[in-house]
Every structure is written in structure tokens, then in C-alpha cells.
Scaffold this active site. Sequence first.
Site, PDB file in Angstrom:
ATOM      1  N   ARG A 164       0.861  -1.182   0.000  1.00 32.64           N
ATOM      2  CA  ARG A 164       0.000   0.000   0.000  1.00 32.64           C
ATOM      3  C   ARG A 164       0.900   1.235   0.000  1.00 32.64           C
ATOM      4  NH1 ARG A 164      -1.817   3.554   4.026  1.00 32.64           N
ATOM      5  NH2 ARG A 164      -3.977   4.273   3.893  1.00 32.64           N
ATOM      6  N   LEU A 165       0.876   1.984  -1.096  1.00 28.79           N
ATOM      7  CA  LEU A 165       1.723   3.182  -1.197  1.00 28.79           C
ATOM      8  C   LEU A 165       0.995   4.331  -0.525  1.00 28.79           C
ATOM      9  CD1 LEU A 165       3.157   2.959  -4.834  1.00 28.79           C
ATOM     10  CD2 LEU A 165       3.863   1.773  -2.742  1.00 28.79           C
ATOM     11  N   ASP A 166       1.377   4.602   0.702  1.00 31.18           N
ATOM     12  CA  ASP A 166       0.693   5.593   1.524  1.00 31.18           C
ATOM     13  C   ASP A 166       0.956   7.009   1.031  1.00 31.18           C
ATOM     14  OD1 ASP A 166      -0.673   6.481   4.061  1.00 31.18           O
ATOM     15  OD2 ASP A 166       1.324   7.328   4.417  1.00 31.18           O
ATOM     16  N   ALA A 167      -0.137   7.792   0.895  1.00 30.76           N
ATOM     17  CA  ALA A 167      -0.049   9.221   0.560  1.00 30.76           C
ATOM     18  C   ALA A 167       0.828   9.488  -0.652  1.00 30.76           C
ATOM     19  CB  ALA A 167       0.479  10.010   1.766  1.00 30.76           C
ATOM     20  N   VAL A 168       0.829   8.565  -1.606  1.00 33.31           N
ATOM     21  CA  VAL A 168       1.779   8.633  -2.715  1.00 33.31           C
ATOM     22  C   VAL A 168       1.505   9.805  -3.650  1.00 33.31           C
ATOM     23  CG1 VAL A 168       0.483   7.111  -4.265  1.00 33.31           C
ATOM     24  CG2 VAL A 168       2.988   7.165  -4.389  1.00 33.31           C
TER      25      VAL A 168
END
Length: 576
Positions: A231-235
Site C-alpha cells: 500500500r503506497l501511503d499518501a503517494v
Amino acid sequence: MSQVLKSKLVSMLEAVYPALDCDFLAERLLTTMGLRPDQPPPPAHQSHWSESDVVLITYADTVQQGEEKPLATLHQFLNRHFSDSVSAVHILPFFPYSSDDGFSVMDYLAVNESHGGWEDIEAIAQDFKLMADLVVNHMSARSRWFENFRKRIDPGKDYFFEGNPGDDLSAVVRPRTSPVLTPVQTDDGERYVWCTFSEDQVDLNFANPQVLIEFAAIIRYYLERGVVIFRLDAVAFLWKEPGTSCIHLQQTHELIKILRLLMEHHSPDAVVITETNVPNRENLTYFGNANEAHAIYNFSLPPLLINTLVTGDCKHLKTWLMSMPPAQMGTTYLNFIASHDGIGMRPTDGLLTEEERQRFINTMNSFGGKVSYRRTPDGRDQPYEVNIALYDALKGTAGNGADHWQLQRFMCAHTVMLALEGIPAFYIHSLLATENDTARVEHTSRLRSINRSQWQLGDLERELDNPLSHHSKVCHELKRLIAIRRGQAAFHPNATQFTLHLGLKLFGFWRQSMRRDQSIFCIHNISDEIQQVALSDINLIGTDHWFDLISGMPIENLSGSITLKPYQSVWLSNRK
């Protein structure tokens, strides 16, 4: 020897770093990931999911038991209650952190020792597909890298994005009301670091390719410990350029492609999911050309579905569903209604009017919810998210307040989610029907804590064993619905979906399996009044035998009608 992988990587890198020696950079990235320049690609447009996939989202320490490490307790609890219901588990940041319940990471390569160790993470990965956060946009101000930034030494000296108070920041899109630049004292004087979220979460500087190399090493480390879903957080905020909005910049999209390329060549079953809490059209861009995210969070679903159920009007939900493009093969939507964060309001931009949004917020406030704000480029504070437990968000209707339909309304919401195109994801507190935790908000002084309760295992087990408890009723019924879903080919995440037109009180859509041998008509009464459905309106094929998957009742008269109680759902199928 063909070097297709390296050539492709060099081309991507040149779009981000045109002034650098990208051939050399590609070599370093491949070495870091343990890849050969001629590594064969994974199959194109490969789906890593089926109708049996269901995700559970939880913090490492949501379930606790005495002195036992929470990750061990969580693993036992998951195996005991959800081994037949859940295929993947998303453990929210389990690293050492300084704030934001884990999203201010101090060390990407360590497990928070109060939660357990890597052996606990690997054990869970043996029983479930493991999803973990790659907190890629920012890092803790108390991390070693940032301490080195202050000392002006490596690694870390140039790892964080710096700004200047004189820069043109007027167009910057913010998710918070705090200043974007934070002054810090370093060994060579005062510097201003960029903080999209808080002064304890300092944005990383991907303009420095060494940061990209560091993250390649982190990704490889996670893959080797069993993480398969990232999960690429705040990407969306990854690349910054003063004078722009500093969100969704092209370099950000290119970097996602690079990270995905490296991941899936190392592990062909690796999956990238982007977390972009933004308006719907912007969110859809993260599919790229089926070469960025494998899946995107369906951020408009929670506010629209909850709004539908508290107003008894599905107009906006239906309009939105008709506008959603089918995901290309190899990509899909991650459907959720609740998460560790609040109900995002930005994803309703262009979907709800200001008056409708305010009515929604007022309704959530009346059910104990709170509102977090963001600051717009023109200096105004706008609602960013509503912080509330989903069970309480559905305790009544707009204008009429709480009523006795809370449990049925809550189940209706999840029956909708389970049937939609995409993969369903359940926040653990939704599976457990946990209410607002106002005491935790008072303790932490953070609004998001209202939906981040922690259970003592003994208390939770007693609730789940008590057939009169709403926690038990919800958990058992959701598990029953999940079991039904997992056996239906028409609920494959990429199966055909069309919206039905049944008025404003009935929300319906049709799913058809990819082999076209199963159809399911999903019809939901989203009101607190009894509704009639004329079967002629949904055109059931007369040569097939139809029945409701949820109740098991057969449909005998195709020219007749069915009666739906308030918040009742039916899944009418021509195949068991």
C-alpha cells in the site's frame, strides 16, 4: 544477452531524472533488488485475485491479551475467527514510530518491539496474503535519517525535501491546516523542511535518486519477509515543485511505475495499491495504462454509500456507479466503507453539492462524529474527513436521528460493498461492529482515535460468543455473506457490472461472470420503508431458475414482484 528490463527501467528513470546518468542508476537499482538486466517480465495483465479474495485491515495491536505480544494475539484471533473468510490481511504500520499511530516511521526495517518481531509478521504471512504499508512520502522527524539531516551527514543529509519561505506555494494542495514548511536547526544553520502532514512527518526528497535506491532496498526486504501487497501511503504528494499544486505530478506517476517494475520482476505475484484520498477523477489516474497501481482505493464509495443510507436516496451513488469505468484486466478497485482514517470528503468533490455535504456532516456530528479540516490554497479551512465509527455512522437517518434500524442499515452497506466490482476490504472494527471510542479521543487528543479502538481478547471473545450481542450478530452475518460471495464467479473483481434503474429507494446492479454462465442481480432497499420490486423491471431470463443467494428462497413467478423489508438485500442468481 537481451537487457529488456534494464532498457525499460532506464527509459522510466530518464522521465524523472533527465540530467542524471540513468544507465548507472538503473544498474544500482537492479543490483539493490537482486535482479538481472535480462530478468523476464511477469505475464501482462495478470489478475492476482478472484471472487474468493477478501481483505481485512487492522492495526498490529487492535487485539491484546495480557503480556503477550499483540502480533501473536492478532494471529491467533485471525486464525480462530477469519481463516475461512479472509484471504489477505493488511497490518497497518507495524514499525517503530513517533506519531500518527504508525505513519510517522522511525525505522522502515524494524518491527515495533512492543508489537512483536519479524518472526510474527512472517508467521501471519504464512497463513494470509500479507499487505503492508510503504510509507513512501514522509518519515519521522525522530528517525536516524532526519537526525543525520540535522547533522548534515549521510545517510540522510539530502534525503528530505527543503523549501524556502520565498517560494511560490500558493497552488499547493494540502490535506491539513498546518504550515507546509517547518523551520529546523541544523549544524549549518536553519533550514525549512516540507511537511505535507505534520511537523513530525517530514517529506522525503525523491529528487535525490539515493532515496529511490533506499526504498528499493526496503521493498526487497519486505518481499523477502512475506509481504506481497504494498500500500503506497499518501503517494499522490510524492514529488514536489514550488509553483505547482505538488500533487499528482508526472514524476510521481513515473516513480510508481518504477517501483512496480522492480517489485513484480522480483516477485511476479507482488501487488501495488495506491492510497490517494482525492476526488474520483484524480484517483482513477493511478491505474495509469495498467502499469501503475494494480488496485486503487475506491475512495468515493464510503461517503456516497453512507450518504445514500442516511438519506434514503441513491441518486448520487447510482450516478457515480454509472460513471465508473470497468477496470482493465490486471487492475481492479479496492472497495471499502471504513478504514483507520475518517470518511474522506474530498472524494465527494463534483459528486455532492455543498449543501448535501454539510447535511451529511451535520448528520454524522449528531451521531457522535467529529470533523477534521484541510487548508485550501486560498487560505480557507474545508472539511477533509469525518471521524466516526461506521457502526455509529449508520445508527439513524438525516433529519430523523437514531432509530431501530442500525444493524440492518449496517448490514445493507456491507452487502452492497461485497457485490460491487472490485475486492472487498473490511476494517476490523466493521467486522466487529465497534462503536465510537470517545474515551480514546479524550486520551490521545486526536480525532481519528474515535475509530481506532483496542480490544482485550477476553472481552472480545465474550462478545462474539454472546448471540444477543450486536458484535456477534454482525460478525457472524458478515462471515456468512462473505462465504456466499466467495462461491460466485459473477463476483470476480473484474466480472461485468451494469447499473440498474429502479428508482431512488432501490439501489441495484447486475454482475455477470467472465464465462457468462452466471448472472446476479444485486438489489438493495436503501430506505426505512418496505419496497416492491417488479421482476419484469430487471428482465430475469425465463428459461433459467432463479433464487436469492442470501435467503436461499427460489423465485417462482418471474412476472410477479418481490417485497424488500427496510434495508434488505437480495442477490438473485441463476446458478448456485
